[in-house]
Design a protein around this motif. Sequence first.
Motif, PDB file in Angstrom:
ATOM      1  N   GLN A   1     -19.900  11.384  37.168  1.00 42.47           N
ATOM      2  CA  GLN A   1     -20.889  11.230  35.705  1.00 42.47           C
ATOM      3  C   GLN A   1     -22.070  10.490  35.778  1.00 42.47           C
ATOM      4  O   GLN A   1     -22.911  10.894  35.457  1.00 42.47           O
ATOM      5  CB  GLN A   1     -19.662  11.033  34.626  1.00 42.47           C
ATOM      6  CG  GLN A   1     -18.505  11.959  34.497  1.00 42.47           C
ATOM      7  CD  GLN A   1     -17.606  11.204  33.722  1.00 42.47           C
ATOM      8  OE1 GLN A   1     -18.015  10.628  32.848  1.00 42.47           O
ATOM      9  NE2 GLN A   1     -16.280  11.471  33.798  1.00 42.47           N
TER      10      GLN A   1
ATOM     11  N   ALA B   1     -27.026  10.373  26.810  1.00 44.11           N
ATOM     12  CA  ALA B   1     -27.422  10.649  28.335  1.00 44.11           C
ATOM     13  C   ALA B   1     -28.185  11.954  28.424  1.00 44.11           C
ATOM     14  O   ALA B   1     -29.098  12.222  29.331  1.00 44.11           O
ATOM     15  CB  ALA B   1     -26.391  10.777  29.165  1.00 44.11           C
ATOM     16  N   SER B   2     -28.008  13.090  27.598  1.00 46.20           N
ATOM     17  CA  SER B   2     -28.512  14.212  27.493  1.00 46.20           C
ATOM     18  C   SER B   2     -29.969  14.233  27.145  1.00 46.20           C
ATOM     19  O   SER B   2     -30.932  15.230  27.457  1.00 46.20           O
ATOM     20  CB  SER B   2     -27.925  15.350  26.626  1.00 46.20           C
ATOM     21  OG  SER B   2     -27.844  14.766  25.199  1.00 46.20           O
TER      22      SER B   2
ATOM     23  N   ASP C   1     -21.773  11.282  24.226  1.00 45.30           N
ATOM     24  CA  ASP C   1     -22.576  11.467  25.208  1.00 45.30           C
ATOM     25  C   ASP C   1     -23.141  10.251  25.902  1.00 45.30           C
ATOM     26  O   ASP C   1     -23.705  10.296  26.991  1.00 45.30           O
ATOM     27  CB  ASP C   1     -23.855  12.165  24.623  1.00 45.30           C
ATOM     28  CG  ASP C   1     -24.636  12.839  25.627  1.00 45.30           C
ATOM     29  OD1 ASP C   1     -24.184  13.196  26.954  1.00 45.30           O
ATOM     30  OD2 ASP C   1     -26.055  13.363  25.448  1.00 45.30           O
TER      31      ASP C   1
ATOM     32  N   ARG D   1     -24.691  12.172  37.964  1.00 44.12           N
ATOM     33  CA  ARG D   1     -25.204  13.363  37.420  1.00 44.12           C
ATOM     34  C   ARG D   1     -26.039  13.380  36.164  1.00 44.12           C
ATOM     35  O   ARG D   1     -27.003  14.026  35.846  1.00 44.12           O
ATOM     36  CB  ARG D   1     -24.056  14.503  37.454  1.00 44.12           C
ATOM     37  CG  ARG D   1     -24.526  15.754  36.597  1.00 44.12           C
ATOM     38  CD  ARG D   1     -23.389  16.986  36.804  1.00 44.12           C
ATOM     39  NE  ARG D   1     -22.217  16.221  36.217  1.00 44.12           N
ATOM     40  CZ  ARG D   1     -21.764  16.160  34.868  1.00 44.12           C
ATOM     41  NH1 ARG D   1     -22.696  16.589  33.957  1.00 44.12           N
ATOM     42  NH2 ARG D   1     -20.579  15.672  34.604  1.00 44.12           N
ATOM     43  N   ARG D   2     -25.352  12.387  35.404  1.00 45.93           N
ATOM     44  CA  ARG D   2     -25.851  12.489  33.894  1.00 45.93           C
ATOM     45  C   ARG D   2     -26.930  11.329  33.733  1.00 45.93           C
ATOM     46  O   ARG D   2     -27.746  11.504  32.536  1.00 45.93           O
ATOM     47  CB  ARG D   2     -24.673  12.156  32.973  1.00 45.93           C
ATOM     48  CG  ARG D   2     -23.797  13.207  32.932  1.00 45.93           C
ATOM     49  CD  ARG D   2     -22.525  12.934  32.275  1.00 45.93           C
ATOM     50  NE  ARG D   2     -22.629  12.371  30.779  1.00 45.93           N
ATOM     51  CZ  ARG D   2     -21.968  11.674  29.939  1.00 45.93           C
ATOM     52  NH1 ARG D   2     -20.493  11.528  30.491  1.00 45.93           N
ATOM     53  NH2 ARG D   2     -22.143  11.349  28.775  1.00 45.93           N
TER      54      ARG D   2
END
Length: 318
Positions: free
Chosen positions: A276, A205-206, A263, A279-280
């Motif tokens: 989550q 996700a990052s 992640d 946001r992610r």
Amino acid sequence: MTIRLGYQMPSFSHARSPRELFPSVIEQARAAEAAGFDAAFVMDHFYQLPGLGAPTEPMLEAYTTLGALATATERIQLSTLVTGNTYRNPALLAKTVTTLDVVSGGRAVLGIGAGWFELEHEGYGFEFGTFTERFERLTEALEIIRPMLHGEHPSADGKWYRTREALNEPRIRDDLPIMLGGGGEKKTFGLAARFADHLNIICDASELPRKVEALHARCAEVDRDPATLETSFLAFVYLDTDNDRARKLYDANVSDAQRAQADRHFVGGPAEVAEQIQRRVLDHGIDGVIINMVANGHEPGILELAGNTLRPLVAGSA
């Protein structure tokens, strides 16, 4: 085509016997449909994948499964996440997915990727080839498949595939959608910009901000508005009615090897998982999410809980 919320069934190991396996698959597809999911997905694999189980664990052939699910559901779209291009002749694949579309009354989506699981290729005798060769083959395949889905009769004399005025009848529409799956910023995203209606991004996700930037660059290279290419993210969700129960579920079902991909995991009660995902994933400009729930998706009420949790997040973008 709109897939803002999808449900993937990547494991059949919860069934106590082969006879009980497919009734459970039907129950999950119907539960996803009732919960407001846009699409139900199965994997196109012959062995279970590393990280999800041993190769010997149960795995159903994808298109036989989807054809049967077409007769057991009414509204939900049906697809693979995703078809391994190396496993089928592309003209035959176009025929197969078009037949699924006819059987389902216009609910098929062709999910496709280059193929990657070498063990299956060795076991079944499919040529694996190099990374470059697999993407050469996928490019040639899409140059045959897309016209066939649109009612054209393509002839091809490529390095990997040949056709001569390939027919594809009957069809009930000329816009059966194509979804590419993967995370490759050059090859996969480039093919998505050229051929696809939807891109399912598989990554941590990052990494999503960089992935979105790369996808926009590939669209610009072919003069395509990125807003015309729908996107989703593959998320591993561990959801229960409250945060503590979800954490215990996660701890009981996730191996040390799987935690290396933490992640991609979303863990908690409804409020925590919704926060989550928003946001992610969604806040980075991704249109939707496809979830799998390996630990408890087969349990009664869980997909209803997931639908109620996630549907409001994506409803405004549909």
